[in-house]
Write an enzyme that holds these catalytic residues in place. Structure first.
Site, PDB file in Angstrom:
ATOM      1  N   PHE A   4      64.879 -10.887 -92.551  1.00 46.28           N
ATOM      2  CA  PHE A   4      65.386 -12.071 -91.864  1.00 46.28           C
ATOM      3  C   PHE A   4      66.912 -12.039 -91.855  1.00 46.28           C
ATOM      4  O   PHE A   4      67.555 -11.516 -92.761  1.00 46.28           O
ATOM      5  CB  PHE A   4      64.922 -13.343 -92.568  1.00 46.28           C
ATOM      6  CG  PHE A   4      63.480 -13.706 -92.323  1.00 46.28           C
ATOM      7  CD1 PHE A   4      62.718 -13.040 -91.379  1.00 46.28           C
ATOM      8  CD2 PHE A   4      62.880 -14.734 -93.036  1.00 46.28           C
ATOM      9  CE1 PHE A   4      61.392 -13.382 -91.149  1.00 46.28           C
ATOM     10  CE2 PHE A   4      61.557 -15.087 -92.821  1.00 46.28           C
ATOM     11  CZ  PHE A   4      60.805 -14.418 -91.882  1.00 46.28           C
ATOM     12  N   GLU A  19      59.184  -2.257 -83.606  1.00 43.17           N
ATOM     13  CA  GLU A  19      59.459  -1.090 -84.449  1.00 43.17           C
ATOM     14  C   GLU A  19      58.980   0.186 -83.781  1.00 43.17           C
ATOM     15  O   GLU A  19      59.672   1.212 -83.819  1.00 43.17           O
ATOM     16  CB  GLU A  19      58.812  -1.238 -85.824  1.00 43.17           C
ATOM     17  CG  GLU A  19      59.187  -0.085 -86.748  1.00 43.17           C
ATOM     18  CD  GLU A  19      58.714  -0.264 -88.177  1.00 43.17           C
ATOM     19  OE1 GLU A  19      59.128   0.539 -89.046  1.00 43.17           O
ATOM     20  OE2 GLU A  19      57.920  -1.190 -88.437  1.00 43.17           O
ATOM     21  N   HIS A  63      58.052  -0.283 -91.479  1.00 39.79           N
ATOM     22  CA  HIS A  63      58.113  -1.650 -91.993  1.00 39.79           C
ATOM     23  C   HIS A  63      56.788  -2.341 -91.704  1.00 39.79           C
ATOM     24  O   HIS A  63      56.249  -3.017 -92.575  1.00 39.79           O
ATOM     25  CB  HIS A  63      59.287  -2.387 -91.351  1.00 39.79           C
ATOM     26  CG  HIS A  63      59.545  -3.730 -91.933  1.00 39.79           C
ATOM     27  ND1 HIS A  63      59.755  -3.927 -93.282  1.00 39.79           N
ATOM     28  CD2 HIS A  63      59.622  -4.967 -91.354  1.00 39.79           C
ATOM     29  CE1 HIS A  63      59.955  -5.221 -93.514  1.00 39.79           C
ATOM     30  NE2 HIS A  63      59.882  -5.866 -92.361  1.00 39.79           N
ATOM     31  N   LYS A 113      51.674  -1.714 -95.875  1.00 42.52           N
ATOM     32  CA  LYS A 113      51.476  -3.166 -95.973  1.00 42.52           C
ATOM     33  C   LYS A 113      50.070  -3.571 -95.546  1.00 42.52           C
ATOM     34  O   LYS A 113      49.623  -4.686 -95.843  1.00 42.52           O
ATOM     35  CB  LYS A 113      52.513  -3.903 -95.134  1.00 42.52           C
ATOM     36  CG  LYS A 113      53.930  -3.845 -95.686  1.00 42.52           C
ATOM     37  CD  LYS A 113      54.874  -4.683 -94.840  1.00 42.52           C
ATOM     38  CE  LYS A 113      56.312  -4.642 -95.354  1.00 42.52           C
ATOM     39  NZ  LYS A 113      56.977  -3.342 -95.092  1.00 42.52           N
ATOM     40  N   HIS A 120      52.798  -7.836 -97.724  1.00 38.77           N
ATOM     41  CA  HIS A 120      54.255  -7.723 -97.611  1.00 38.77           C
ATOM     42  C   HIS A 120      54.899  -8.291 -98.873  1.00 38.77           C
ATOM     43  O   HIS A 120      54.868  -9.502 -99.111  1.00 38.77           O
ATOM     44  CB  HIS A 120      54.721  -8.485 -96.375  1.00 38.77           C
ATOM     45  CG  HIS A 120      56.164  -8.283 -96.037  1.00 38.77           C
ATOM     46  ND1 HIS A 120      57.030  -7.558 -96.833  1.00 38.77           N
ATOM     47  CD2 HIS A 120      56.916  -8.710 -94.973  1.00 38.77           C
ATOM     48  CE1 HIS A 120      58.230  -7.561 -96.297  1.00 38.77           C
ATOM     49  NE2 HIS A 120      58.186  -8.252 -95.165  1.00 38.77           N
ATOM     50  N   THR A 122      65.369 -15.185 -87.737  1.00 42.57           N
ATOM     51  CA  THR A 122      64.090 -14.600 -88.166  1.00 42.57           C
ATOM     52  C   THR A 122      63.518 -13.573 -87.195  1.00 42.57           C
ATOM     53  O   THR A 122      62.812 -12.662 -87.618  1.00 42.57           O
ATOM     54  CB  THR A 122      63.027 -15.697 -88.375  1.00 42.57           C
ATOM     55  OG1 THR A 122      62.859 -16.445 -87.158  1.00 42.57           O
ATOM     56  CG2 THR A 122      63.446 -16.638 -89.497  1.00 42.57           C
ATOM     57  N   CYS A 140      63.635  -9.033 -96.691  1.00 41.52           N
ATOM     58  CA  CYS A 140      62.626  -7.982 -96.773  1.00 41.52           C
ATOM     59  C   CYS A 140      63.210  -6.575 -96.761  1.00 41.52           C
ATOM     60  O   CYS A 140      62.471  -5.592 -96.882  1.00 41.52           O
ATOM     61  CB  CYS A 140      61.632  -8.140 -95.629  1.00 41.52           C
ATOM     62  SG  CYS A 140      60.911  -9.794 -95.567  1.00 41.52           S
ATOM     63  N   THR A 166      52.976  -8.370 -87.760  1.00 45.85           N
ATOM     64  CA  THR A 166      53.323  -9.486 -86.864  1.00 45.85           C
ATOM     65  C   THR A 166      53.273  -8.991 -85.420  1.00 45.85           C
ATOM     66  O   THR A 166      53.571  -7.835 -85.146  1.00 45.85           O
ATOM     67  CB  THR A 166      54.731 -10.025 -87.173  1.00 45.85           C
ATOM     68  OG1 THR A 166      55.690  -8.980 -87.036  1.00 45.85           O
ATOM     69  CG2 THR A 166      54.796 -10.604 -88.574  1.00 45.85           C
ATOM     70  N   PRO A 167      52.900  -9.854 -84.495  1.00 47.74           N
ATOM     71  CA  PRO A 167      52.759  -9.410 -83.099  1.00 47.74           C
ATOM     72  C   PRO A 167      54.031  -8.794 -82.532  1.00 47.74           C
ATOM     73  O   PRO A 167      53.993  -7.736 -81.892  1.00 47.74           O
ATOM     74  CB  PRO A 167      52.380 -10.703 -82.365  1.00 47.74           C
ATOM     75  CG  PRO A 167      51.659 -11.513 -83.389  1.00 47.74           C
ATOM     76  CD  PRO A 167      52.379 -11.233 -84.679  1.00 47.74           C
ATOM     77  N   ALA A 168      55.180  -9.425 -82.756  1.00 47.10           N
ATOM     78  CA  ALA A 168      56.423  -8.903 -82.183  1.00 47.10           C
ATOM     79  C   ALA A 168      56.994  -7.755 -83.000  1.00 47.10           C
ATOM     80  O   ALA A 168      57.441  -6.748 -82.448  1.00 47.10           O
ATOM     81  CB  ALA A 168      57.460 -10.026 -82.079  1.00 47.10           C
TER      82      ALA A 168
END
Length: 417
Positions: A405, A320, A309, A341, A346, A276, A169, A313-315
Site C-alpha cells: 500500500f 503483476e 506477489h 500466497k 498474505h 491502496t 506488504c 486480488t482481481p486487479a
C-alpha cells in the site's frame, strides 16, 4: 562507481519461519511442495458479524519454547514470532546464542520489519483501559515495530546496525534488501533480516474487510486464495515471520557455512498513484523489476523463476502479470511463476521474508512450489503459473516480488552459488 565490482557479495546462510503452513522451514517447504493450504476458519474471536471469516493462522506455536515467560509479557505476538523464526535461522546458520566474538558482534546487525506492528497489544490495552495510571509500562515497547529487531539484538548479543522498516506488504523484501546493502558496502559483515506480522485480530480483519480487500469464500477456506484464477475475490490474511541470516560471501565460505543463495540484486520503486490501488499500467512493478535486474547486472533472460506477489486480488494479479510481460518480453513465455500466497495467505509485512526464503529454496533444491486453486486461469494472467502441481526450476537465478500500500515496491534477485 562500478557497483558490480566495488561491492561485496552477500549470501543467505540461515533461514527461519513460522507461518500457516508450518512452524519450521522444512515443515513449511514440504507442505508447499505438496500443495497443502494452511488457510482455515478463524477461531480466535467471534466471527459472527464479520464478512470475512477465514485466515491463515499460525498453529501450535508455544512461546515458552523460545522466550522466558517474564519476557513474553513485554512482547506483542509479532515480536514473539520474530524471536522464534530468528532462533531457527541462527541455529541453521551455525550461530548459537551469544557465542560470537565481540568483534563479530559489532559487525553483526539486525533489520526486521513489520507492516503493522502490535495491533493485538493496542486492542487489548484499549479494551482494558482503566485510566492513564493503569497502562502497562510494557505497552509501548510491546507494540512498536523496531522492537522486533531490538529484542533479537538483545537476545543474540548483536551490536551491529539495528534498524527496522515498515513498508506494508513490501516490508520483508525491503528489510532483506536494505540489510544486504549494509553488508555489500561494509557497514556490517552479517545481518539478521526479514519481516513479521500478526494482525489476525478483530481490528485487523475488520479493517481490511471494510476496504473490501479480503476474500469472502468462507465455506471453502482452503480454496479461497486463488491467484491468477478467474474466481479470485480478494486476498486471505495470514500471519507469521520469515527471517534470514545474511553474510559476506568470503566470511561465509571461510567458515564452511551452508549457502542457500546469493542476494545478487535489489530494487525499489514508487507508483505515486494511489494509497491502496496499483497503477493500471503496471508501471511501478515494471520499474522495480528493471531496477533489480540492473543492480544485479543481469538480463531478463537470465531469470528462470519468479515468486510473484500474487495476492489473489482481481486487479493486483492481472497488473503483476502485465508487468512481468512488459519486463521479460518473449522470455515471459518461458518463465516459471508461482504465488505461494495461494497456500500461506498474505502475511503482510512478513510476506517478503517468507517468500525470499521460498525463492532461495527453489534455487537450492531445484523445485518450484505450485500456485494452488488454479481451476480456470484468467486469460489476462497468461503465464506459466505452475498451476496446482510443483514444478522444476531450470536455471540458477530467481526473482521475488512484493508490492505494498502507498505504491511501495520491492524486488530481490537471488542466484545459486
Amino acid at each position: 562507481m562500478n557497483m558490480q565490482t566495488s561491492r561485496r557479495r552477500v549470501v543467505i546462510t540461515g533461514m527461519g519461519t513460522l507461518n500457516p503452513c508450518g512452524n519450521t522451514v522444512p515443515e513449511t517447504w514440504a507442505n508447499l511442495l505438496a500443495g497443502r493450504s494452511g488457510i482455515g476458519t478463524i477461531d480466535r474471536f467471534d466471527i459472527t458479524d464479520y464478512a470475512c471469516k477465514i485466515a491463515g493462522q499460525v498453529k501450535g506455536f508455544n512461546p515458552d519454547d523460545f522466550i522466558d515467560r517474564k519476557e513474553q509479557k513485554k512482547m506483542d505476538i509479532f515480536i514473539q514470532y520474530a524471536m522464534a523464526a530468528t532462533h531457527e535461522a541462527m541455529v541453521d546458520a551455525g550461530f548459537a546464542d551469544r557465542e560470537m566474538a565481540k568483534a563479530d558482534r559489532e559487525m553483526f546487525g539486525v533489520l526486521i520489519g513489520s507492516g503493522i506492528g502490535g495491533l493485538s497489544t493496542i486492542w487489548d490495552e484499549a479494551n482494558g483501559y482503566r485510566g492513564p495510571r493503569r497502562i502497562s509500562p510494557f505497552f509501548i515497547p510491546s507494540l512498536i515495530i523496531n522492537l522486533a529487531s531490538g529484542f533479537v539484538s538483545i537476545r543474540h548479543g548483536l551490536q551491529g546496525p539495528n534498524s527496522a522498516v515498515a513498508t506494508a506488504c513490501a516490508t520483508g523484501t525491503h528489510a532483506i534488501g536494505d540489510a544486504s546493502r549494509l553488508i555489500m558496502h561494509g557497514y556490517a559483515d552479517r545481518m539478521v533480516a526479514g519481516g513479521t506480522d500478526s494482525v489476525v485480530t478483530q481490528l485487523g480483519v475488520g479493517g481490511f474487510a471494510a476496504m473490501r480487500a479480503l476474500s469472502t469464500r468462507n465455506e471453502e477456506p482452503e480454496q479461497a486464495s486463488r491467484p491468477f484464477d478467474l474466481g479470485r475475490d480478494g486476498f486471505v490474511m495470514g500471519e507469521g515471520a520469515g527471517i534470514v541470516v545474511l553474510e559476506e560471501y568470503e566470511l561465509a565460505k571461510a567458515r564452511g557455512a551452508k549457502i542457500y543463495a546469493e542476494v545478487a540484486g535489489y530494487g525499489m520503486s514508487g507508483d505515486a498513484h494511489h494509497i491502496t490501488s496499483p497503477s493500471l499500467d503496471g508501471d511501478g512493478p515494471m520499474r522495480v523489476m528493471r531496477a533489480t535486474l540492473k543492480d544485479a547486472g543481469m538480463a531478463p533472460s537470465d531469470i528462470g523463476y519468479v515468486n510473484a506477489h500474487g495476492t489473489s486480488t482481481p486487479a493486483g494479479d492481472k497488473l503483476e502479470c502485465l508487468a512481468i510481460k512488459g519486463v521479460f518480453g518473449e522470455h515471459a513465455k518461458r518463465l516459471k511463476v508461482s504465488s505461494t500466497k495461494s497456500m500461506t495467505g498474505h502475511l503482510l509485512g512478513a510476506a517478503g521474508g517468507i517468500e525470499t526464503i521460498f525463492t532461495a529454496l527453489a534455487l537450492h533444491t531445484g523445485q518450484i512450489p505450485p500456485t494452488i486453486n488454479v481451476e480456470n486461469q484468467d486469460p489476462e494472467c497468461d503465464l506459466d503459473v505452475t498451476a496446482n502441481i510443483a514444478g522444476t526450476l531450470d536455471g540458477d537465478v530467481a526473482l521475488n516480488n512484493n508490492f505494498g500500500f502507498g505504491g511501495t515496491n520491492a524486488c530481490v534477485v537471488l542466484r545459486k552459488v
